[in-house]
Write a protein that holds these residues in place. Structure first.
Motif, PDB file in Angstrom:
ATOM      1  N   THR A 186       0.865  -1.184   0.000  1.00  0.00           N
ATOM      2  CA  THR A 186       0.000   0.000   0.000  1.00  0.00           C
ATOM      3  C   THR A 186       0.901   1.233   0.000  1.00  0.00           C
ATOM      4  OG1 THR A 186       0.069   0.177   2.386  1.00  0.00           O
ATOM      5  CG2 THR A 186      -1.640  -1.242   1.462  1.00  0.00           C
ATOM      6  N   PRO A 187       0.328   2.431  -0.140  1.00  0.00           N
ATOM      7  CA  PRO A 187       1.191   3.622  -0.091  1.00  0.00           C
ATOM      8  C   PRO A 187       2.041   3.688   1.186  1.00  0.00           C
ATOM      9  CG  PRO A 187      -0.951   4.224  -0.944  1.00  0.00           C
ATOM     10  CD  PRO A 187      -1.056   2.782  -0.515  1.00  0.00           C
ATOM     11  N   VAL A 188       1.526   3.211   2.311  1.00  0.00           N
ATOM     12  CA  VAL A 188       2.325   3.202   3.536  1.00  0.00           C
ATOM     13  C   VAL A 188       3.376   2.091   3.475  1.00  0.00           C
ATOM     14  CG1 VAL A 188       2.302   2.766   6.024  1.00  0.00           C
ATOM     15  CG2 VAL A 188       0.540   4.221   5.001  1.00  0.00           C
ATOM     16  N   GLY A 189       2.931   0.876   3.158  1.00  0.00           N
ATOM     17  CA  GLY A 189       3.835  -0.277   3.138  1.00  0.00           C
ATOM     18  C   GLY A 189       4.984  -0.102   2.166  1.00  0.00           C
ATOM     19  N   LEU A 190       4.719   0.555   1.033  1.00  0.00           N
ATOM     20  CA  LEU A 190       5.748   0.718   0.012  1.00  0.00           C
ATOM     21  C   LEU A 190       6.851   1.692   0.431  1.00  0.00           C
ATOM     22  CD1 LEU A 190       3.692   0.663  -3.295  1.00  0.00           C
ATOM     23  CD2 LEU A 190       5.289  -1.054  -2.445  1.00  0.00           C
ATOM     24  N   GLN A 191       6.615   2.471   1.491  1.00  0.00           N
ATOM     25  CA  GLN A 191       7.666   3.357   2.000  1.00  0.00           C
ATOM     26  C   GLN A 191       8.312   2.726   3.226  1.00  0.00           C
ATOM     27  OE1 GLN A 191       6.451   7.623   2.149  1.00  0.00           O
ATOM     28  NE2 GLN A 191       4.420   6.890   1.660  1.00  0.00           N
ATOM     29  N   LEU A 192       7.451   2.157   4.069  1.00  0.00           N
ATOM     30  CA  LEU A 192       7.920   1.657   5.348  1.00  0.00           C
ATOM     31  C   LEU A 192       8.774   0.390   5.195  1.00  0.00           C
ATOM     32  CD1 LEU A 192       7.825   2.004   8.395  1.00  0.00           C
ATOM     33  CD2 LEU A 192       5.637   0.783   8.423  1.00  0.00           C
TER      34      LEU A 192
END
Lengths: 396, 263
Positions: free
Chosen positions: A165-171
């Motif tokens: 997700t947008p969060v997972g792809l950064q974190l």
């Protein structure tokens, strides 16, 4: 881990040898074979080169894998609204953990998340580790990575699954880089070996190829998976397992990012949530002809979508694109019209329940994924089908 | 503002097949191009430079022929270019790639802002940007769809999340990855291409890096290992339907009706 060594004296036909490399990484430099930075270490030259190229394994200081236990899932959320990919990953984690007889954990980072953490316990995890702190209210890369780091040091999980997700792809990448460990993006299949090595399968080399990837020498192993790839378990009436707090000191939660404002996105086209989809591919010759596709979708009470080339031509909004660089869909019915079936496209839709593929080319690769391979011209079939559906409705 | 844009050369086409008999990887066409997502990153950087002044540099990693994408960036308006190239960097996964890039960036200079495209069309991971930010110990915001404001210390951007848009302020030095919706990239200019044809492109190899330990680069520095590659397998109950357009439409209709998709 290892490298290639070229034995120049064993080369019999340098031209044939350089031609072996699918990446053009072998060059004939005045009769001497050189391998350039284009090398992907696919080792084809080792297998087919008649001994001229050797792969030398380097033995790594082995880590003690028995110190790393359990499969962890990151609870993906924005302002405590849990993204459904979380439950799908818990479903997969339970399956993997059962094979190696180890626990399933969830890691939940946020503020005032007790109630939501309780909810996660209804999906059959052994423990939810909660980093609950006011400073973690909004997703910020540095504070969330710090909390994640504390979780890993505290629990030492063998593998961690994160939603793409947008969060997972950064974190996920930030955490993986901090632990200098492997991260495999967009896995479509996950399995596990007895020694807790996670088997990660994903489409690779940007082409019609699947790669099986291991992270054998580092822990934790990390993988991201897209929404709607795995199956979510049923919610149980009773909560099982417990919530454990991750102790976290305010002083470590510093950030150079400040969230100023959060606004809801305007209602968007949501092909991800459609039960029925009709898809246009390059077999559609003109932009105006997209009407045929839209009409069929409307007659079926579904939505329409397209492949990457059509977005690149500017014929359709990128939000309607199915595939690895577009959306992943999982409708009950999908009808593809003039779609050839590149692997990136298939990866975005082959979990659909019923797949009808219309294509004039009997060898089109879309047919391998289809339940019904319809060899014919969309220009003849689609309008006729739309008409029949409309007429059928009219009779009723 | 000192801006750096990370760019990559990718295959012109994604047609790769595995020969089912020999298991040999077949790659058609040797043509290569700049990763399409990087054009948006470049355009973002060029617009910031035009508005706030400063320099725009580009860096790439790959075989020597990847210099072509730096030339292309020059033709779009980039000021400086560097390539990180060494056989020892081959076979790198996300971690080794981001580590190599971060080493190259340290060597190249000091930057306020590093911009990456959201992802590449060949690796398709969208992970290298965020990993580079960790390796450089700078904050990162991915999925940027609009630049709102900038001053000499901060950048304010819109980050796209699943259901929301978050307006965030990020302090320099930092890294952002930008989406395709952010702008319309300009075309390379022939005049600029000609004027910059002789411009120097810096080359960094392993021995130029701060960390010269081979083990941290390429395949040796990659924790993930490809075990095998294979053609996708689709095991499904399948039926092939042939006939005239009319018969086919009728058959599809009958199946849809039987499966209760249509009344």
């Amino acid at each position: 881990m290892g490298k290639l060594i070229v034995h120049q004296d064993k080369i019999t036909d340098i031209k044939a040898l350089t031609a072996l490399c699918p990446f053009g990484a072998m060059e004939d430099k005045g009769g001497k074979l050189e391998i350039s930075a284009a090398c992907k270490l696919c080792k084809l030259c080792v297998k087919k080169g008649g001994g001229a190229v050797e792969f030398v394994e380097e033995v790594e200081a082995a880590i003690d894998k028995s110190e790393w236990k359990g499969i962890a899932v990151y609870v993906d959320h924005v302002d405590r609204r849990i993204h459904p990919v979380t439950f799908e990953l818990i479903g997969k984690a339970k399956e993997l953990a059962a094979k190696i007889n180890q626990p399933v954990y969830a890691v939940f980072i946020g503020s005032d998340i007790k109630k939501e953490a309780e909810e996660v316990l209804h999906y059959g995890v052994d423990k939810v580790f909660a980093a609950d702190n006011e400073l973690l209210k909004d997703f910020k890369i540095e504070t969330y990575t710090k909390a994640f780091e504390l979780f890993i040091n505290m629990v030492k999980p063998a593998a961690i699954l994160v939603g793409a997700t947008p969060v997972g792809l950064q974190l996920a990448p930030r955490v993986a880089a901090r632990f200098k460990t492997g991260l495999t993006a967009d896995c479509t299949v996950l399995d596990i070996h007895e020694n807790t090595d996670l088997v990660q399968i994903r489409p690779a080399f940007g082409g019609n190829i699947m790669a099986e990837i291991l992270t054998p020498n580092t822990r934790p192993q990390m993988a991201t998976v897209r929404y709607k790839i795995m199956d979510a378990p049923e919610r149980m009436d009773e909560a099982k397992g417990s919530i454990e707090e991750i102790a976290i000191n305010d002083s470590v939660l510093t950030s150079r990012v400040e969230v100023l404002e959060i606004t809801k996105k305007p209602k968007e086209i949501g092909i991800e949530n459609a039960d029925i989809l009709v898809v246009a591919g390059r077999g559609v010759k003109k932009k105006e002809d997209l009407k045929l596709i839209e009409d069929l979708a409307a007659a079926l009470g579904g939505d329409f979508a397209c492949t990457r080339p059509l977005v690149e031509c500017g014929w359709m909004d990128a939000k309607r694109q199915i595939g690895l660089s577009g959306r992943t869909v999982r409708p009950k019915l999908i009808i593809t019209c003039g779609v050839s079936g590149a692997i990136q496209f298939l990866a975005g839709m082959d979990h659909a329940e019923e797949i009808f593929a219309v294509n004039t080319d009997p060898k089109a690769s879309i047919f391998k994924a289809a339940n019904y391979a319809v060899v014919g011209d969309l220009y003849e079939i689609v309008p006729k089908l739309t008409e029949m559906i409309k007429a059928g409705r009219a009779i009723l | 503002m000192e801006i750096l844009v990370c760019i990559k050369q990718v295959p012109g086409s994604n047609k790769v097949e595995v020969d089912p008999v020999t298991g040999v990887l077949k790659r058609s066409g040797a043509d290569a191009k700049m990763n399409p997502y990087d054009l948006y990153a470049l355009e973002t950087g060029l617009r910031l430079k035009e508005k706030y002044g400063g320099n725009l540099s580009v860096i790439t990693m790959g075989p020597p022929q990847a210099k072509a994408v730096i030339r292309e960036a020059f033709a779009m308006g980039a000021d400086r270019g560097a390539i990180i190239t060494d056989r020892k960097f081959g076979g790198a996964d996300v971690l080794a790639t981001s580590y190599t890039l971060s080493q190259g960036i340290r060597k190249f200079g000091k930057f306020d802002l590093i911009i990456c495209g959201l992802q590449t069309t060949d690796g398709d991971t969208a992970q290298v940007g965020p990993e580079v930010s960790e390796q450089l110990d700078i904050p990162c915001v991915s999925n940027v769809r609009d630049i709102k404001d900038a001053d000499d210390k901060n950048l304010t951007v819109d980050m796209e999340m699943s259901e929301d848009i978050e307006k965030v302020k990020i302090s320099f030095p930092c890294l952002i990855t930008v989406q395709k919706d952010i702008n319309e990239p300009r075309l390379p200019s022939y005049k600029k291409a000609k004027a910059t044809a002789q411009r120097e492109i810096l080359e960094f190899t392993l021995k130029d890096m701060e960390d010269t330990d081979e083990k941290h680069y390429g395949l040796s520095g990659s924790p993930t290992q490809v075990q095998r590659i294979f053609p996708p397998n689709h095991e499904k109950s399948q039926e092939t339907l042939t006939g005239t357009g009319e018969t086919l439409a009728g058959t599809i209709y009958a199946i849809l009706k039987q499966k209760k998709f249509v009344a």
